[in-house]
Design an enzyme around this catalytic site. Structure first.
Site, short mmCIF file in Angstrom:
data_model
loop_
_atom_site.label_atom_id
_atom_site.label_comp_id
_atom_site.label_asym_id
_atom_site.label_seq_id
_atom_site.Cartn_x
_atom_site.Cartn_y
_atom_site.Cartn_z
N ASP A 90 0.88 -1.17 0.00
CA ASP A 90 0.00 0.00 0.00
C ASP A 90 0.91 1.22 0.00
O ASP A 90 2.13 1.08 -0.15
CB ASP A 90 -1.01 -0.04 1.16
CG ASP A 90 -0.39 -0.53 2.43
OD1 ASP A 90 0.61 0.09 2.84
OD2 ASP A 90 -0.86 -1.54 3.00
N LYS A 141 -5.39 0.11 -4.31
CA LYS A 141 -6.22 0.38 -5.49
C LYS A 141 -7.42 -0.55 -5.60
O LYS A 141 -8.26 -0.37 -6.45
CB LYS A 141 -5.38 0.27 -6.77
CG LYS A 141 -4.46 1.45 -6.97
CD LYS A 141 -4.44 1.90 -8.42
CE LYS A 141 -3.59 3.14 -8.60
NZ LYS A 141 -2.32 2.86 -9.25
N MET A 166 -2.51 6.89 13.58
CA MET A 166 -3.79 7.11 12.89
C MET A 166 -4.62 8.15 13.64
O MET A 166 -5.83 8.00 13.79
CB MET A 166 -4.58 5.78 12.80
CG MET A 166 -3.84 4.72 12.02
SD MET A 166 -4.67 3.12 12.07
CE MET A 166 -4.18 2.52 13.67
N1 SAH Z 1 2.68 -0.50 11.00
C1 SAH Z 1 2.86 0.95 10.97
C2 SAH Z 1 1.61 1.66 11.43
C3 SAH Z 1 0.38 1.40 10.57
S1 SAH Z 1 -1.00 2.35 11.04
C4 SAH Z 1 4.10 1.31 11.78
O1 SAH Z 1 4.64 0.48 12.53
O2 SAH Z 1 4.58 2.45 11.63
C5 SAH Z 1 -0.82 3.79 10.04
C6 SAH Z 1 -0.35 4.97 10.87
O3 SAH Z 1 1.06 4.88 11.09
C7 SAH Z 1 -0.52 6.32 10.23
O4 SAH Z 1 -1.84 6.81 10.36
C8 SAH Z 1 0.45 7.15 11.03
O5 SAH Z 1 -0.06 7.47 12.30
C9 SAH Z 1 1.58 6.18 11.24
N2 SAH Z 1 2.70 6.34 10.29
C10 SAH Z 1 3.22 5.42 9.47
N3 SAH Z 1 4.30 5.90 8.81
C11 SAH Z 1 4.47 7.16 9.24
C12 SAH Z 1 5.43 8.18 8.97
N4 SAH Z 1 6.43 7.99 8.10
N5 SAH Z 1 5.31 9.36 9.62
C13 SAH Z 1 4.31 9.57 10.51
N6 SAH Z 1 3.38 8.66 10.81
C14 SAH Z 1 3.46 7.45 10.20
#
Ligand code: SAH
Length: 251
Positions: free
Chosen positions: A39, A61, A176
């Site tokens: 994604d 998508k 999120m």
């Molecule tokens: N598995 C991911 C989280 C998935 S949930 C992890 O461990 O990072 C999706 C959320 O992750 C987003 O809404 C945001 O809050 C956060 N997120 C993921 N990548 C990010 C980034 N580069 N910068 C800021 N927030 C991020």
């Protein structure tokens, strides 16, 4: 290719976006995969590094509702593995930190498909780190909790115990959390959290366009609106945020 040999799905964490934060194992598996199902969360820099000849499936998508979309992603993983393919399911950050990685693994296991998880650096820790905010620090926080900010507010039994969270002395990291920021902040204030508690919002952490917004519980909603803060972003709440000025941002 031998299609009778069962395939395997690797649930691979891409890290938060800086390609140098991809693990060596993730890099190798992406380069060796027959199929990569992804994604947008890993970000452009990592997604553009998937080799040319690899079959790429953009999970984002898939049309339809969110639930249907997840079912279709699961189905694609099952189908490709059954064709004997080496499948990489590339997920942002760490595959088992939010983002439904655990559920995807369960579905695959229930279909008798071999799954291997490859942990990644979670944005929950890396985005604050790049913004000069350690999630723990002896002077500020000896505990840290990670919560989803996206819970449906109409849900009757909230999994989030706001009373406990408001009293929690450690760092609170919200994933999120952008669309529900006003609700989350007002719940914390309503349950007695100090309005002067420092808060930072880190958008696109570890990517070239990372941006940090720093405020307090009583002004962060206004600041977020003024600056047009957008997902993906990490919300970090607690005294550790005050270290941002001293430690500085990695750019
Ligand atoms: N598995 C991911 C989280 C998935 S949930 C992890 O461990 O990072 C999706 C959320 O992750 C987003 O809404 C945001 O809050 C956060 N997120 C993921 N990548 C990010 C980034 N580069 N910068 C800021 N927030 C991020």
């Amino acid at each position: 290719m031998n299609s009778t040999k069962p395939g395997k799905v690797y649930l691979v964490g891409s890290g938060p976006g800086d390609p140098e934060l991809l693990t060596l194992k993730a890099r190798r598996l992406i380069d060796e995969a027959d199929v990569v199902v992804y994604d947008q969360l890993p970000g452009e820099q990592i997604l553009s590094s998937i080799p040319e000849g690899t079959e790429k499936i953009d999970a984002g998508k898939y049309a339809g509702s969110h639930t249907l979309k997840q079912e279709q992603i699961n189905q694609a993983l099952v189908d490709k593995a059954k064709e004997g393919k080496k499948v990489v399911r590339l997920k942002g950050g760490d595959p088992y930190v939010f983002g439904r990685g655990g559920e995807e693994a369960q579905v695959l296991v229930s279909h008798g498909i071999k799954v291997e998880v490859v942990p990644g650096i979670t944005s929950a820790i890396a985005a604050p780190a790049y913004a000069g905010i350690p999630v723990t620090h002896r002077d500020h926080a000896s505990m840290v909790t990670f919560i989803t900010g996206h819970e449906d507010p109409t849900k009757e039994d909230s999994a989030l115990d706001w009373d406990t969270l408001a009293r929690f002395g450690g760092t609170i990291v919200i994933l999120m959390g952008v669309s529900m920021l006003p609700r989350n902040v007002s719940e914390l204030l309503k349950h007695g959290k100090d309005p002067a508690t420092p808060v930072a919002l880190i958008e696109r952490g570890t990517r070239p366009d990372q941006r940090t917004t720093v405020g307090t519980l009583d002004n962060i909603v206004k600041l977020a609106k003024e600056r047009g803060v957008k997902a993906p972003a990490i919300t970090i709440i607690g005294g550790v945020v005050t270290l941002h000025d001293e430690l500085g941002e990695i750019k």
